[in-house]
Design an enzyme around this catalytic site. Structure first.
Site, mmCIF file in Angstrom:
data_model
loop_
_atom_site.group_PDB
_atom_site.id
_atom_site.type_symbol
_atom_site.label_atom_id
_atom_site.label_comp_id
_atom_site.label_asym_id
_atom_site.label_seq_id
_atom_site.Cartn_x
_atom_site.Cartn_y
_atom_site.Cartn_z
ATOM 1 N N GLY A 1 0.833 -1.203 0.000
ATOM 2 C CA GLY A 1 0.000 0.000 0.000
ATOM 3 C C GLY A 1 0.864 1.248 0.000
ATOM 4 O O GLY A 1 2.087 1.173 -0.099
ATOM 5 N N LYS A 2 0.187 2.381 0.133
ATOM 6 C CA LYS A 2 0.855 3.687 0.021
ATOM 7 C C LYS A 2 2.005 3.842 0.999
ATOM 8 O O LYS A 2 2.988 4.505 0.701
ATOM 9 C CB LYS A 2 -0.154 4.803 0.253
ATOM 10 C CG LYS A 2 -1.062 5.022 -0.926
ATOM 11 C CD LYS A 2 -1.673 6.415 -0.887
ATOM 12 C CE LYS A 2 -2.694 6.563 -1.996
ATOM 13 N NZ LYS A 2 -4.056 6.590 -1.530
#
Ligand code: GLU
Length: 489
Positions: free
Chosen positions: A254-255
């Site tokens: 994810g980010k």
């Protein structure tokens, strides 16, 4: 007759394309190209609440940038179109009508509020949440009453209450699901739009998809899809669920692990060939050791049999390393051409635009060995473009060098350089190398002072090449500037 392979990439236009989605698209594409099949792009946009404007255009751009061409789909057409689900609503409604008529699906009139209360109760009682099938056996009169009340129903699939459903997966083998844990899933929503499940199955059938290759997260939906294929009398395609992508800390990518949208990677100056090579190795390998492979090699060697079940780790450092490898493989010209937009954007404002492409072509080969991202090119080459260098004057003093000694060495070098007629790297080297000996200095002492004087840095490309590109006038002016700095020390 052997059926021709047909695969599809079916993104939902809900925002940017995550690298995980691209990895799926790539595996679909490699498998298809390896088998001489057809790769279909289908836009799954039936969830109006999650649609994002411009997302479809961005998906097409990203795929094109990577060179993942599609044989059927938006913009190229094809005989099974339209390839955008919101333009196919009638087909889903027709399939639903058929299922209801044959008793395989039913109208459900339960309100959202009821479902929420039900869910809360199930969670409270530690029971698995799911629809309790209240409308599954409504009497005709009850149904008529609900219709009279003007309630628009959803349509649900009647899943078998007993038995089991087996997913035959190319990667995972046979995965068995008990039917009792499969919900009566919604096929058609009250707004007349299909759910992902219905639209996906109807389209995969209509578009004659032979292999459904998609992310592991969809595995849990696959038994429902199989029930639906059976209810509709469709042939079931082959399935291959790709292993998860994790960050280095082994949590879902994810980010927080860094860039995750393909556009971000592009903006940082990753090359498409790097992305293809790197993503292909996330879950697939040729032989557990070969790292750098061209796209043609990948197509030639790809097989689903060599896709692993183990989650793949996305290592940003390795990606950067690989990009350096691909940057070094570019021709000088290509490197200059691809770096130009990064230079236009990233060099300080005072540098005159547009840049001279012929000058850029001379500068860039000097840093091609060192760049790992095109984004780094402005920083690596800034001093070739700016008029004024900003640096700490102390850097002019090399090992065992005083200011006086440095002034003297630079003055003599300057005098010789002024007289120099050919200012190419070889001639400069021929003149400057013996000069160090003449001055009783180590080569590094003289060259270090010159290096800092002309670039403001201690680590640069080879000195003589750098001076040749900067040219005589600029080189002399910078030595003058260094002498002025030394005078003030
Ligand atoms: N629209 C789904 C997705 O975003 C497609 C899943 C599938 O390939 O079946 O990811």
């Amino acid at each position: 007759m052997i059926q021709r392979v047909r695969t599809r990439f079916a993104p939902s236009p809900t925002g940017f394309l995550h690298v995980g989605s691209i990895r799926t698209a790539l595996f679909d594409w490699l498998f298809t190209r390896h088998n001489g099949g057809a790769f279909i792009l289908r836009i799954e946009d039936t969830d109006a609440t999650r649609k994002v404007g411009g997302a479809v255009g961005a998906i097409l751009d990203d795929l094109r940038w990577l060179g993942l061409d599609w044989d059927e789909g938006p913009e190229v057409g094809g005989k099974y179109g339209p390839y955008i689900q919101s333009q196919r609503l009638e087909m889903y409604r027709e399939a639903t009508r058929r299922l209801v008529a044959q008793g395989a699906a039913y109208n459900c009139y339960c309100s959202q509020e009821r479902l929420e209360v039900l869910r809360a109760e199930q969670i409270k009682n530690k029971r698995p949440p799911g629809y309790d099938r209240r409308c599954r056996n409504l009497a005709e009169a009850e149904r008529a009453q609900k219709e009279k009340e003007g309630i628009t129903p959803v349509v649900r699939l009647k899943t078998p209450l007993e038995g089991q459903t087996t997913v035959h997966d190319i990667i995972w083998g046979d995965v068995v699901f008990k039917n009792s844990i499969i919900e009566d899933l919604v096929l058609l929503k009250s707004d007349g739009y299909p759910t992902y499940h219905l639209a996906n199955v109807v389209d995969d059938h209509d578009m004659q998809i032979t292999h459904v290759i998609r992310a592991e997260e969809w595995m849990s939906s696959t038994p429902c899809h199989i029930l639906l294929y059976n209810a509709l009398g469709y042939e079931i395609p082959k399935f291959a669920h790709l292993p998860m992508l994790l960050g280095k800390d082994r949590s879902k990518l994810g980010k927080r692990h860094g860039s995750v949208s393909i556009l971000q990677f592009r903006e940082l100056g990753y090359l498409p060939e790097t992305m293809i090579n790197f993503l292909a190795l996330l879950g697939w390998s040729l032989d557990d050791k070969t790292e750098v492979m061209t796209c043609e090699d990948l197509v030639k060697n790809f097989s689903l049999e060599r896709v692993s079940k183990t989650a793949a780790i996305f290592d940003h450092e390795k990606l950067k390393w690989m990009n350096g490898v691909y940057i070094r493989k570019l021709s000088h010209d290509d490197f200059a051409r691809q770096s130009l937009p990064f230079l236009e954007k990233g060099l300080p404002n005072e540098v005159k635009r547009p840049l001279s492409i012929s000058y850029v072509r001379q500068v860039l080969p000097l840093v091609q060995e060192r760049a790992r991202l095109l984004m780094e090119v402005p920083e690596l080459t800034e001093y070739f473009f700016t008029d004024q260098l900003n640096y700490d004057s102390q850097l002019l003093l090399g090992k065992d060098m005083t200011a006086e000694l440095t002034v003297w060495a630079l003055r003599v070098a300057k005098e010789r350089l002024e007289k120099q007629v050919s200012f190419d790297a070889a001639s400069l080297e021929l003149m400057l190398r013996p000069l160090a000996g003449e001055l009783k200095l180590k080569a590094g002492q003289l060259f270090g002072a010159l290096r800092t004087a002309v670039s403001g840095r201690t680590a640069t490309p080879p000195l003589f090449q750098m001076m040749a590109v900067l040219g005589k006038e600029c080189t002399l002016a910078r030595i003058d500037d260094a002498l002025r700095r030394l005078a003030g020390m």
